[in-house]
Motif scaffolding. Structure first.
Motif, PDB file in Angstrom:
ATOM      1  N   ARG A  25      -4.268  -1.228  14.708  1.00  0.00           N
ATOM      2  CA  ARG A  25      -3.986  -2.579  14.217  1.00  0.00           C
ATOM      3  C   ARG A  25      -4.765  -2.893  12.938  1.00  0.00           C
ATOM      4  N   VAL A  26      -5.624  -1.978  12.545  1.00  0.00           N
ATOM      5  CA  VAL A  26      -6.303  -2.149  11.248  1.00  0.00           C
ATOM      6  C   VAL A  26      -5.283  -2.157  10.106  1.00  0.00           C
ATOM      7  N   PHE A  27      -4.098  -1.592  10.346  1.00  0.00           N
ATOM      8  CA  PHE A  27      -3.082  -1.554   9.306  1.00  0.00           C
ATOM      9  C   PHE A  27      -2.387  -2.898   9.105  1.00  0.00           C
ATOM     10  N   THR A  28      -2.727  -3.892   9.917  1.00  0.00           N
ATOM     11  CA  THR A  28      -2.179  -5.234   9.703  1.00  0.00           C
ATOM     12  C   THR A  28      -2.897  -5.942   8.552  1.00  0.00           C
ATOM     13  N   TYR A  29      -3.972  -5.343   8.056  1.00  0.00           N
ATOM     14  CA  TYR A  29      -4.722  -5.910   6.926  1.00  0.00           C
ATOM     15  C   TYR A  29      -4.247  -5.209   5.651  1.00  0.00           C
ATOM     16  N   PRO A  30      -3.562  -5.927   4.763  1.00  0.00           N
ATOM     17  CA  PRO A  30      -2.871  -5.289   3.626  1.00  0.00           C
ATOM     18  C   PRO A  30      -3.773  -4.516   2.670  1.00  0.00           C
ATOM     19  N   MET A  31      -4.955  -5.060   2.337  1.00  0.00           N
ATOM     20  CA  MET A  31      -5.819  -4.352   1.396  1.00  0.00           C
ATOM     21  C   MET A  31      -6.416  -3.093   2.029  1.00  0.00           C
ATOM     22  N   PHE A  32      -6.590  -3.116   3.342  1.00  0.00           N
ATOM     23  CA  PHE A  32      -7.042  -1.894   4.020  1.00  0.00           C
ATOM     24  C   PHE A  32      -5.944  -0.839   3.951  1.00  0.00           C
ATOM     25  N   SER A  33      -4.716  -1.233   4.242  1.00  0.00           N
ATOM     26  CA  SER A  33      -3.591  -0.288   4.205  1.00  0.00           C
ATOM     27  C   SER A  33      -3.416   0.294   2.802  1.00  0.00           C
ATOM     28  N   LEU A  34      -3.560  -0.572   1.798  1.00  0.00           N
ATOM     29  CA  LEU A  34      -3.440  -0.120   0.415  1.00  0.00           C
ATOM     30  C   LEU A  34      -4.573   0.853   0.076  1.00  0.00           C
ATOM     31  N   GLY A  35      -5.773   0.523   0.539  1.00  0.00           N
ATOM     32  CA  GLY A  35      -6.915   1.395   0.301  1.00  0.00           C
ATOM     33  C   GLY A  35      -6.739   2.760   0.948  1.00  0.00           C
ATOM     34  N   VAL A  36      -6.194   2.772   2.155  1.00  0.00           N
ATOM     35  CA  VAL A  36      -5.938   4.040   2.857  1.00  0.00           C
ATOM     36  C   VAL A  36      -4.963   4.897   2.055  1.00  0.00           C
ATOM     37  N   LEU A  37      -3.898   4.275   1.546  1.00  0.00           N
ATOM     38  CA  LEU A  37      -2.906   5.020   0.768  1.00  0.00           C
ATOM     39  C   LEU A  37      -3.524   5.597  -0.505  1.00  0.00           C
ATOM     40  N   LEU A  38      -4.358   4.812  -1.178  1.00  0.00           N
ATOM     41  CA  LEU A  38      -4.986   5.278  -2.409  1.00  0.00           C
ATOM     42  C   LEU A  38      -5.954   6.427  -2.134  1.00  0.00           C
ATOM     43  N   VAL A  39      -6.726   6.308  -1.062  1.00  0.00           N
ATOM     44  CA  VAL A  39      -7.644   7.390  -0.684  1.00  0.00           C
ATOM     45  C   VAL A  39      -6.858   8.638  -0.282  1.00  0.00           C
ATOM     46  N   PHE A  40      -5.741   8.422   0.417  1.00  0.00           N
ATOM     47  CA  PHE A  40      -4.867   9.532   0.824  1.00  0.00           C
ATOM     48  C   PHE A  40      -4.397  10.307  -0.406  1.00  0.00           C
ATOM     49  N   LEU A  41      -3.931   9.588  -1.422  1.00  0.00           N
ATOM     50  CA  LEU A  41      -3.450  10.231  -2.641  1.00  0.00           C
ATOM     51  C   LEU A  41      -4.582  10.925  -3.397  1.00  0.00           C
ATOM     52  N   ALA A  42      -5.754  10.275  -3.428  1.00  0.00           N
ATOM     53  CA  ALA A  42      -6.897  10.876  -4.117  1.00  0.00           C
ATOM     54  C   ALA A  42      -7.336  12.169  -3.440  1.00  0.00           C
ATOM     55  N   MET A  43      -7.397  12.166  -2.114  1.00  0.00           N
ATOM     56  CA  MET A  43      -7.795  13.366  -1.393  1.00  0.00           C
ATOM     57  C   MET A  43      -6.758  14.477  -1.566  1.00  0.00           C
ATOM     58  N   LEU A  44      -5.487  14.103  -1.603  1.00  0.00           N
ATOM     59  CA  LEU A  44      -4.433  15.086  -1.846  1.00  0.00           C
ATOM     60  C   LEU A  44      -4.648  15.760  -3.198  1.00  0.00           C
ATOM     61  N   MET A  45      -5.015  14.958  -4.215  1.00  0.00           N
ATOM     62  CA  MET A  45      -5.255  15.525  -5.538  1.00  0.00           C
ATOM     63  C   MET A  45      -6.503  16.397  -5.554  1.00  0.00           C
ATOM     64  N   ILE A  46      -7.555  15.946  -4.874  1.00  0.00           N
ATOM     65  CA  ILE A  46      -8.815  16.697  -4.864  1.00  0.00           C
ATOM     66  C   ILE A  46      -8.608  18.098  -4.307  1.00  0.00           C
ATOM     67  N   LEU A  47      -7.995  18.189  -3.130  1.00  0.00           N
ATOM     68  CA  LEU A  47      -7.876  19.488  -2.479  1.00  0.00           C
ATOM     69  C   LEU A  47      -6.765  20.339  -3.083  1.00  0.00           C
ATOM     70  N   SER A  48      -5.740  19.714  -3.644  1.00  0.00           N
ATOM     71  CA  SER A  48      -4.721  20.486  -4.357  1.00  0.00           C
ATOM     72  C   SER A  48      -5.345  21.153  -5.578  1.00  0.00           C
ATOM     73  N   ASN A  49      -6.124  20.377  -6.325  1.00  0.00           N
ATOM     74  CA  ASN A  49      -6.806  20.929  -7.500  1.00  0.00           C
ATOM     75  C   ASN A  49      -7.827  21.988  -7.091  1.00  0.00           C
ATOM     76  N   ALA A  50      -8.492  21.761  -5.953  1.00  0.00           N
ATOM     77  CA  ALA A  50      -9.529  22.685  -5.497  1.00  0.00           C
ATOM     78  C   ALA A  50      -8.972  24.058  -5.138  1.00  0.00           C
ATOM     79  N   ILE A  51      -7.680  24.126  -4.860  1.00  0.00           N
ATOM     80  CA  ILE A  51      -7.082  25.429  -4.556  1.00  0.00           C
ATOM     81  C   ILE A  51      -6.327  26.004  -5.760  1.00  0.00           C
ATOM     82  N   LEU A  52      -5.730  25.140  -6.578  1.00  0.00           N
ATOM     83  CA  LEU A  52      -4.967  25.621  -7.734  1.00  0.00           C
ATOM     84  C   LEU A  52      -5.861  26.112  -8.868  1.00  0.00           C
ATOM     85  N   LEU A  53      -6.896  25.337  -9.185  1.00  0.00           N
ATOM     86  CA  LEU A  53      -7.710  25.659 -10.357  1.00  0.00           C
ATOM     87  C   LEU A  53      -8.471  26.979 -10.214  1.00  0.00           C
TER      88      LEU A  53
END
Length: 235
Positions: free
Chosen positions: A24-52
């Motif tokens: 139910r933490v996802f009922t808080y919009p800025m938390f949900s938005l923050g989770v999505l942004l962190v999700f995308l950032a982590m995706l970039m971090i580990l994708s770069n960590a294997i590609l580079l």
């Protein structure tokens, strides 16, 4: 199977009296938005960590030691920026830090689309530093701003959700990055014959790495758009 398991787990948690993770933490919009942004950032971090590293060793033919030294400045800058970003966030809020961060990662990932087997060492270091600074601007402000909206009793659940989704994001990111890279290599080698030369194999890896960075650029552009809807949460 993984997606189905997550759906079943989420359904179960929402119908338990004492859930392991209170979704139910996802009922808080800025938390949900923050989770999505962190999700995308982590995706970039580990994708770069294997590609580079694969590009540095297979494309530029650097030794493992030289490849590690190439990655070192970006890692150091990322660590140095964390306390600085904390002070900037206290003063200006998270939104514009995150917008700047995704702008930097978008620029860096677009530059990585043009890497070649003769790209200068210094150029790779500068692009990686730019990407690392952008990630530093994204991660901590997004997490902190999102958690700030939660009532204190939900802090542990919010932290658990973010940590869990970071692991999932990393798994998805590395799988997709390697898939994009492999598809690029396969496409490059399609007309190379049965026994391609070492130079052709090297060029195919570089081409595949460029295709892999498309994933980072797409994730970064999505993050940039989403970050425009971020609002400052005051504690």
């Amino acid at each position: 199977v993984g997606v189905l398991s997550l759906i079943l787990f989420s359904y179960r948690q929402l119908h338990m009296e004492n859930p392991i993770i209170n979704l139910r933490v996802f009922t808080y919009p800025m938390f949900s938005l923050g989770v999505l942004l962190v999700f995308l950032a982590m995706l970039m971090i580990l994708s770069n960590a294997i590609l580079l590293p694969m590009y540095l060793k297979g494309g530029l033919l650097l030794s493992a030691f030289s490849a590690g030294l190439t990655l070192l400045p970006g890692g150091l800058i990322n660590g140095i920026m964390s306390p600085i970003n904390g002070r900037l966030m206290d003063r200006y809020g998270a939104k514009w830090l995150v917008v700047i961060g995704f702008s930097l990662t978008t620029i860096a990932s677009s530059l990585f689309l043009n890497i070649a087997s003769d790209t200068k060492h210094s150029t790779i270091i500068l692009m990686h530093v730019c990407l690392s600074i952008g990630i530093a601007f994204i991660m901590m402000p997004s997490q902190t701003n999102g958690l700030n909206q939660l009532p204190r009793k939900l802090y542990p659940y919010g932290t658990a959700v973010m940590s869990t989704l970071q692991q999932i994001s990393g798994a998805i990111g590395t799988a997709l990055a390697i898939s994009f890279m492999t598809m690029g290599q396969t496409s490059f080698l399609k007309d190379a014959g049965e026994n391609p030369s070492a130079m052709v194999l090297r060029d195919s890896l570089v081409y595949g790495a460029r295709k892999g960075y498309i994933l980072l650029m797409v994730a970064s552009i999505i993050g940039l758009i989403v970050s425009l809807f971020l609002k400052r949460v005051k504690v």
